[in-house]
Design a protein around this motif. Structure first.
Motif, PDB file in Angstrom:
ATOM      1  N   LEU A  45      50.423  35.298  47.746  1.00 24.55           N
ATOM      2  CA  LEU A  45      49.707  36.055  46.973  1.00 24.55           C
ATOM      3  C   LEU A  45      49.115  35.335  45.914  1.00 24.55           C
ATOM      4  CD1 LEU A  45      52.302  39.429  46.866  1.00 24.55           C
ATOM      5  CD2 LEU A  45      49.879  38.800  47.765  1.00 24.55           C
ATOM      6  N   GLY A  46      49.980  34.199  45.420  1.00 30.67           N
ATOM      7  CA  GLY A  46      49.493  33.161  44.338  1.00 30.67           C
ATOM      8  C   GLY A  46      48.164  32.636  44.745  1.00 30.67           C
ATOM      9  N   PHE A  47      48.095  32.188  45.668  1.00 35.78           N
ATOM     10  CA  PHE A  47      46.715  31.582  46.223  1.00 35.78           C
ATOM     11  C   PHE A  47      45.592  32.640  46.320  1.00 35.78           C
ATOM     12  CE2 PHE A  47      49.234  27.771  47.219  1.00 35.78           C
ATOM     13  CZ  PHE A  47      48.496  26.899  46.722  1.00 35.78           C
ATOM     14  N   CYS A  48      46.115  33.554  46.745  1.00 39.71           N
ATOM     15  CA  CYS A  48      45.031  34.936  46.746  1.00 39.71           C
ATOM     16  C   CYS A  48      44.581  35.154  45.452  1.00 39.71           C
ATOM     17  CB  CYS A  48      45.521  36.073  47.556  1.00 39.71           C
ATOM     18  SG  CYS A  48      45.742  35.810  49.269  1.00 39.71           S
ATOM     19  N   VAL A  49      45.503  35.607  44.622  1.00 35.52           N
ATOM     20  CA  VAL A  49      44.985  35.736  43.265  1.00 35.52           C
ATOM     21  C   VAL A  49      44.176  34.638  42.489  1.00 35.52           C
ATOM     22  CG1 VAL A  49      46.076  36.269  40.780  1.00 35.52           C
ATOM     23  CG2 VAL A  49      47.014  37.262  42.692  1.00 35.52           C
ATOM     24  N   SER A  50      44.687  33.373  42.722  1.00 37.51           N
ATOM     25  CA  SER A  50      43.835  32.332  42.273  1.00 37.51           C
ATOM     26  C   SER A  50      42.462  32.122  42.679  1.00 37.51           C
ATOM     27  CB  SER A  50      44.540  31.009  42.589  1.00 37.51           C
ATOM     28  OG  SER A  50      45.679  30.988  41.806  1.00 37.51           O
ATOM     29  N   GLY A  51      42.318  32.451  44.098  1.00 37.08           N
ATOM     30  CA  GLY A  51      41.118  32.407  44.899  1.00 37.08           C
ATOM     31  C   GLY A  51      40.223  33.620  44.408  1.00 37.08           C
ATOM     32  N   GLY A  96      37.784  34.605  51.027  1.00 34.49           N
ATOM     33  CA  GLY A  96      37.334  33.716  52.034  1.00 34.49           C
ATOM     34  C   GLY A  96      36.778  32.554  51.465  1.00 34.49           C
ATOM     35  N   PHE A  97      35.823  32.964  50.282  1.00 32.04           N
ATOM     36  CA  PHE A  97      35.300  31.743  49.479  1.00 32.04           C
ATOM     37  C   PHE A  97      36.158  31.187  48.404  1.00 32.04           C
ATOM     38  CE2 PHE A  97      32.978  30.159  45.906  1.00 32.04           C
ATOM     39  CZ  PHE A  97      31.926  29.634  46.222  1.00 32.04           C
ATOM     40  N   GLY A  98      37.321  32.028  47.601  1.00 34.92           N
ATOM     41  CA  GLY A  98      37.954  31.338  46.877  1.00 34.92           C
ATOM     42  C   GLY A  98      39.251  30.786  47.142  1.00 34.92           C
ATOM     43  N   VAL A  99      39.939  31.228  48.333  1.00 33.16           N
ATOM     44  CA  VAL A  99      41.173  30.818  48.480  1.00 33.16           C
ATOM     45  C   VAL A  99      41.356  29.378  48.986  1.00 33.16           C
ATOM     46  CG1 VAL A  99      43.113  31.036  50.221  1.00 33.16           C
ATOM     47  CG2 VAL A  99      42.280  32.910  48.951  1.00 33.16           C
ATOM     48  N   PRO A 100      40.185  28.981  50.035  1.00 30.62           N
ATOM     49  CA  PRO A 100      40.402  27.525  50.422  1.00 30.62           C
ATOM     50  C   PRO A 100      39.867  26.547  49.031  1.00 30.62           C
ATOM     51  CG  PRO A 100      38.872  28.913  51.975  1.00 30.62           C
ATOM     52  CD  PRO A 100      39.354  29.710  50.746  1.00 30.62           C
ATOM     53  N   LEU A 101      39.058  26.929  48.255  1.00 35.69           N
ATOM     54  CA  LEU A 101      38.933  26.249  47.013  1.00 35.69           C
ATOM     55  C   LEU A 101      40.209  26.100  46.158  1.00 35.69           C
ATOM     56  CD1 LEU A 101      35.419  27.302  45.581  1.00 35.69           C
ATOM     57  CD2 LEU A 101      36.199  24.955  46.484  1.00 35.69           C
ATOM     58  N   ALA A 102      41.016  27.171  46.288  1.00 39.64           N
ATOM     59  CA  ALA A 102      42.151  27.290  45.315  1.00 39.64           C
ATOM     60  C   ALA A 102      43.067  26.296  45.897  1.00 39.64           C
ATOM     61  CB  ALA A 102      42.773  28.659  45.167  1.00 39.64           C
ATOM     62  N   LEU A 103      43.244  26.052  47.243  1.00 36.87           N
ATOM     63  CA  LEU A 103      44.138  25.124  48.083  1.00 36.87           C
ATOM     64  C   LEU A 103      43.609  23.773  47.556  1.00 36.87           C
ATOM     65  CD1 LEU A 103      44.454  27.040  51.402  1.00 36.87           C
ATOM     66  CD2 LEU A 103      46.283  26.443  49.869  1.00 36.87           C
TER      67      LEU A 103
END
Length: 280
Positions: free
Chosen positions: A168-174, A209-216
């Motif tokens: 959830l943390g990475f989803c929020v960040s993304g 789909g755009f933000g989560v890979p970038l957040a990682l």
């Protein structure tokens, strides 16, 4: 899941776009490099002075025994450094976008132009655009902080805190990373923060789909520097998708040598970063 793939596709297309336009990629690196140097300098300075800073901030421990005072202050020092690194990670994108406002706006305009059709402009002076960007970034950061505190509390729940919460943390960040990046193109279109968030909530799968890979990958700021130009380019494509804008794709530049893009109607009203790298 299909919309998640659409968002990831925009991210990939943005990286491909800057790879095909080397001059734009070079210009897009400059703000990230400046931000990286500032962050590294600040963190190194903090690391060398953290012990003294904690000792100054905790006079209550002066009268404790050596063992407990050292344990307490070492823990506080580690917490201070860890929190500073976390803060650097979550604010790096916003600060880089603020530093590179004229660079990224020009890059975003070039992407719009390459897709054909109209190239929107805000018509605002640079200082006004910087003020709006700083204000919106602060408002987004407050939202991120709220979710961070909530997720931190949920992290103490057995099993869930070690499995669901990090996801959830990475989803929020993304999600909020997508907002910050698409803001470059959407602000030129006069879209306010509230409407931008509504657009992204309506396409939550694409935003993730755009933000989560970038957040990682943005966890490592050095990697973020090199992906930022492509992220801005991809976010412009994402913004066009969110707004339902279409182009014939015939706006690609003809002069690959000097790196300028020209629209069918000429360059009137379109800002370019000159070869000296300064804003017009």
């Amino acid at each position: 899941m299909r919309d998640f793939g659409v968002g990831f596709g925009h991210l990939v297309q943005g990286q491909k776009w800057v790879a095909q336009h080397g001059r734009r990629f070079g210009f897009g690196l400059l703000p990230g490099l400046v931000a990286l140097v500032l962050y590294v300098a600040a963190l190194v300075l903090l690391a060398f002075n953290a012990t003294e800073l904690v000792a100054w901030a905790t006079p209550v421990a002066d009268d404790w025994s050596d063992l407990w005072r050292d344990v307490f202050r070492n823990a506080m020092t580690a917490l201070l450094v860890g929190f500073s690194v976390f803060l650097a990670v979550v604010t790096f994108t916003a600060v880089t976008l603020l530093i590179g406002q004229p660079f990224y706006e020009t890059l975003s305009e070039d992407v719009d132009r390459s897709q054909g059709g109209e190239v929107p402009e805000s018509g605002l002076p640079l200082w006004r655009e910087l003020l709006i960007s700083a204000r919106d970034s602060l408002r987004v950061l407050l939202r991120v902080a709220f979710y961070a505190v909530l997720l931190f509390a949920c992290g103490f729940i057995p099993v869930v805190g070690q499995t669901v919460v990090p996801v959830l943390g990475f989803c929020v960040s993304g999600f909020f990373l997508t907002e910050e990046l698409t803001a470059v193109a959407l602000q030129r279109r006069g879209v306010e923060l509230k409407e931008r968030l509504a657009l992204l909530r309506g396409r939550r799968g694409a935003a993730l789909g755009f933000g989560v890979p970038l957040a990682l990958v943005f966890v490592v700021p050095f990697v973020a520097v090199f992906l930022m130009p492509g992220a801005v380019a991809g976010a412009t494509l994402m913004a066009r998708d969110l707004r339902g804008e279409t182009g014939d794709g015939t706006g690609e530049e003809n002069d690959q040598e000097d790196g300028n893009l020209s629209s069918p109607g000429g360059d009137q009203g379109v800002h370019h970063i000159p070869h000296g790298g300064s804003h017009p």
